[in-house]
Design an enzyme around this catalytic site. Structure first.
Site, mmCIF file in Angstrom:
data_model
loop_
_atom_site.group_PDB
_atom_site.id
_atom_site.type_symbol
_atom_site.label_atom_id
_atom_site.label_comp_id
_atom_site.label_asym_id
_atom_site.label_seq_id
_atom_site.Cartn_x
_atom_site.Cartn_y
_atom_site.Cartn_z
ATOM 1 N N ARG A 172 -0.902 -10.314 10.646
ATOM 2 C CA ARG A 172 0.435 -9.706 11.041
ATOM 3 C C ARG A 172 1.517 -10.871 10.958
ATOM 4 N NH1 ARG A 172 -0.687 -5.437 9.660
ATOM 5 N NH2 ARG A 172 -2.462 -6.387 8.991
ATOM 6 N N ASP A 204 -4.509 8.056 2.659
ATOM 7 C CA ASP A 204 -3.913 6.787 3.117
ATOM 8 C C ASP A 204 -4.971 6.328 4.405
ATOM 9 O OD1 ASP A 204 -2.516 4.543 3.657
ATOM 10 O OD2 ASP A 204 -0.962 5.573 4.975
ATOM 11 N N GLU A 205 -5.069 4.941 4.678
ATOM 12 C CA GLU A 205 -6.069 4.340 5.323
ATOM 13 C C GLU A 205 -7.176 5.231 5.398
ATOM 14 O OE1 GLU A 205 -4.950 2.080 6.866
ATOM 15 O OE2 GLU A 205 -2.712 1.814 7.386
ATOM 16 N N GLN A 245 -10.055 -4.035 7.326
ATOM 17 C CA GLN A 245 -9.060 -3.659 8.415
ATOM 18 C C GLN A 245 -9.565 -2.362 8.859
ATOM 19 O OE1 GLN A 245 -4.691 -4.354 8.262
ATOM 20 N NE2 GLN A 245 -5.041 -4.170 6.121
ATOM 21 N N LYS A 286 0.784 -1.199 -0.070
ATOM 22 C CA LYS A 286 0.003 -0.027 0.051
ATOM 23 C C LYS A 286 0.847 1.291 0.086
ATOM 24 C CE LYS A 286 -1.888 1.000 3.915
ATOM 25 N NZ LYS A 286 -0.852 2.010 4.415
ATOM 26 N N THR A 287 1.754 1.400 0.737
ATOM 27 C CA THR A 287 2.553 2.521 1.044
ATOM 28 C C THR A 287 3.340 2.798 -0.456
ATOM 29 O OG1 THR A 287 2.849 2.228 3.465
ATOM 30 C CG2 THR A 287 4.439 3.873 2.319
#
Length: 736
Positions: free
Chosen positions: A600, A218-219, A249, A34-35
């Site tokens: 995770r 973002d997010e 999420q 994503k980043t």
């Protein structure tokens, strides 16, 4: 020209990065890069000449994420990232309000209240109004104020339907008046004040809409209502928004996050295509298969399926313990074994749903001599000694800051009693002036009066020093003149606090305010540093270079990844949490939280639960979480011995405990672990997980038992009637 920039992107990532000038929604699964996509998109827009660095507005939720974005962008392009508008919602709003403080109705050197400062301000307000803090707890007042602000609702428009809510609204209005008078703003006010400013000021709004031709978020799944409205306002009719998020999420509904913003965004910005980033670069296949199977039980999702080229990897390990102590001992031994095999403790994480679970886990680790770190402890700028030091600096910058005045006027102790402070408050309220001004103008006799005059002179001296000294020099002078350094030097355990105060000087020395090219940040360096201190999030670290097992709540784990992950406490009522049972979308959000926990893990995943657990001073008897049974058996490797004598006796896998029942939109688990009844189970004739039948409510499964004799009761999940507690003496339950 940009071949190097795009090298190594998969087809979906490439499509997202090179999109034409249009708004887009990118569903970025866990570990899907994503980043990288977000930062490469920014670099691509600049490199291809579609915009200049000043035409980018990129917003995220944490300072850590914002700094990572800027670091990545600077590694791709030779641009000055400090001049770019890349930051958190609060940080960007602070920057805009500093530039337009007059239009926003704020003093030039307005200060920011963090959560603790805000609560102190509310307590002070309630005391001045003689409000009963038992009937109206300050924390509840704080939640009420922030909740309304985050929805864009001012006090005059807040809902009041009874005497209690009307009084809350009045406190909200009085609090806003107090903040305006003192020249301070809280976190929620930063965003609301910015939104209101742009909404009413057409010239200013059009200026920023023209300037920021590309808005990147973002997010996005974590945005609340006001944040989404702010994004719409900044983009305008002609702007494009590149929104990256993952509805699977979304775990911050308690903070106001609204997953519905994603669907509304599709409509509002005429999104033609949703791009799904589904290739995972973090976890092995079995872990991803478990996550996919789990999250498919949620009804309200946009949908995606994670996959990897890394292979299936190891099976998911599952362990049932007789008690929470046994669970902790298992985790300790397994972590020790992994460490012996060469895995660093830092690459292992122990996750739990509730902070209350950590005590037993920490005790077991301590007893075993295994180093650990509780992730997410007090931030640097929230530590007591730092708060005191910052209060002195706040007063030096703004004498009207009553909250800062009250925090340090008698700390370290200088003989100013409570009665003298009450006199000051009365005089200030009567004349409509600040406490500092009242201290200089009100005659108070005796030692208190002399100390107040000396205190005021010391603050004035710091204020004068602030005009000529560098930040670090000013901080050092403040520590000496205030007496803080001497106080902690003489404190029995003050060595660590002195080191923190020295670190504050280092922070001041290394601080560089963000200034855009061609712009000048209004206010001075001290004001900018104090704003930075309120906004910056620190982390509680283990000792320097120390290898330590990571302990944290699942909420705190979001965005992190580890080679091995232990997810503990997988019992009904604990995870999913019992409060979620009665909340709208509660179970689905809990399942999203479990999805975050599972994803995770890079290589190895452990799921553990206990038959009995001591929580809040009481023994709990739990049934295994439905989330365990929503994962296919084929992905599991059971570590629990097939035959053992512990607590409830042996176990036998069963498929009919929850049944294939769908009630109220919830899909219940189709497998469970059942234990045969034990005649020694507190003298009760039932075991957790046992099938029973009631004459009125029908078939069900035992979730919990408690009490003895005539006080004994049993908790049962009935197929068509929900969960009920029944007095065992009158329940007349039959085993099935």
């Amino acid at each position: 020209m940009h071949s190097n920039l795009l090298q190594g992107l998969n087809s979906e990532q490439l499509e997202a990065v090179t999109l034409p000038r249009e708004s887009a929604l990118v569903l970025a699964g866990a570990g899907s890069g994503k980043t990288r996509v977000l930062t490469t998109r920014i670099a691509y827009l600049i490199q291809t000449g579609q915009t200049s660095p000043g035409g980018i507005l990129a917003v995220t939720f944490t300072n850590k994420a914002a700094k990572e974005m800027m670091t990545r962008i600077s590694s791709m392009l030779p641009v000055n990232v400090n001049g770019m508008w890349v930051g958190t919602f609060h940080g960007l709003c602070n920057r805009l309000l500093r530039a337009h403080y007059r239009e926003a109705g704020l003093p030039q050197l307005f200060q920011i209240l963090d959560s603790q400062d805000q609560q102190a301000a509310i307590k002070r307000l309630m005391k001045s109004l003689n409000v009963n803090d038992e009937k109206y707890p300050p924390r509840q007042v704080q939640y009420f104020i922030n909740g309304n602000k985050e929805k864009g609702i001012r006090a005059q428009n807040a809902e009041a339907y009874d005497e209690y809510s009307r009084n809350m609204v009045e406190l909200y209005a009085a609090y806003d008046e107090q903040c305006q008078r003192e020249g301070v703003v809280d976190f929620a006010e930063l965003l609301l004040r910015t939104y209101e400013l742009l909404n009413r000021n057409e010239l200013l709004r059009e200026h920023y809409q023209r300037r920021f031709s590309f808005v990147l978020v973002d997010e996005f799944q974590d945005t609340n209502r006001l944040q989404y409205l702010w994004i719409k306002l900044m983009a305008g009719q002609q702007g494009t928004v590149f929104a990256v998020g993952d509805d699977d999420q979304s775990i911050y509904a308690f903070r106001g996050a609204e997953t519905g913003n994603m669907r509304e965004f599709e409509r509002d910005f005429n999104v033609r295509k949703v791009i799904r980033l589904e290739q995972n670069y973090r976890s092995h296949g079995n872990i991803l298969d478990a996550a996919n199977a789990l999250i498919k039980h949620n009804q309200s999702r946009l949908g995606k399926n994670l996959w990897t080229e890394a292979g299936a990897g190891e099976p998911i390990r599952i362990f049932e313990a007789p008690s929470d102590i046994g669970e902790a001992q298992f985790i300790v031994e397994e972590a020790r074994s992994l460490s012996r095999d060469g895995m660093a403790l830092t690459d292992m994480a122990l996750l739990y749903r509730s902070n209350a679970q950590s005590r037993v886990l920490e005790h077991a680790l301590f007893q075993a001599g295994i180093s650990y770190r509780v992730y997410g402890g007090l931030r640097f700028f929230e530590r007591q000694e730092i708060k005191h030091a910052l209060a002195y600096l706040r007063l030096a910058a703004n004498r009207d800051d009553d909250g800062a005045f009250l925090r340090v006027v008698n700390f370290p102790t200088r003989g100013i009693g409570a009665r003298s402070i009450e006199q000051l408050q009365e005089a200030a309220a009567m004349r409509g002036i600040s406490l500092f001004q009242a201290a200089k103008e009100t005659t108070i006799t005796g030692r208190s009066g002399s100390s107040l005059m000396a205190f005021a002179a010391m603050i004035d001296g710091l204020g004068e020093s602030a005009k000529g000294l560098k930040l670090a020099e000013l901080a050092d002078e403040m520590l000496e003149r205030s007496g803080l350094r001497e106080f902690y030097r003489n404190e029995r355990e003050g060595a660590d606090r002195l080191e923190n105060l020295d670190e504050l000087i280092s922070a001041a020395a290394g601080f560089e305010p963000e200034v855009s090219e061609g712009e000048r940040e209004p206010g001075d360096a001290l004001s900018a540093f104090l704003a930075h201190a309120s906004l910056e999030a620190g982390e509680h670290e283990a000792g320097a270079g120390q290898d330590a097992l990571q302990l944290m709540t699942i909420h705190a784990a979001k965005g992190l990844e580890f080679d091995a992950v232990f997810v503990s406490g997988l019992e009904e009522g604990l995870f999913p949490h019992e409060q979620s049972m009665s909340e709208r979308d509660g179970i689905e959000e809990e399942r999203r939280l479990m999805y975050v926990a599972v994803t995770r893990a890079r290589q190895r995943l452990y799921l553990t639960y206990a038959q009995t657990r001591m929580l809040h001073g009481q023994m709990r008897y739990g049934a295994v979480s439905r989330f365990v049974s929503e994962i296919p058996d084929s992905l599991f490797k059971w570590l629990t011995p097939p035959q053992r004598s512990m607590g409830f006796g042996g176990f036998t896998p069963r498929k009919d405990l929850w049944g294939d029942v769908r009630e109220h939109g919830q899909s219940y688990a189709q497998s469970q672990v059942v234990r045969e009844p034990s005649p020694n189970f507190g003298g009760l004739p039932f075991a957790i997980g046992q099938n029973v039948r009631h004459a009125k409510f029908g078939d069900g499964v035992v979730l919990s038992c408690e009490g003895r004799g005539t006080d004994a009761r049993v908790q049962v999940k009935f197929r068509g009637e929900g969960v009920k507690w029944l007095a065992l003496e009158y329940a007349k339950l039959q085993t099935v």
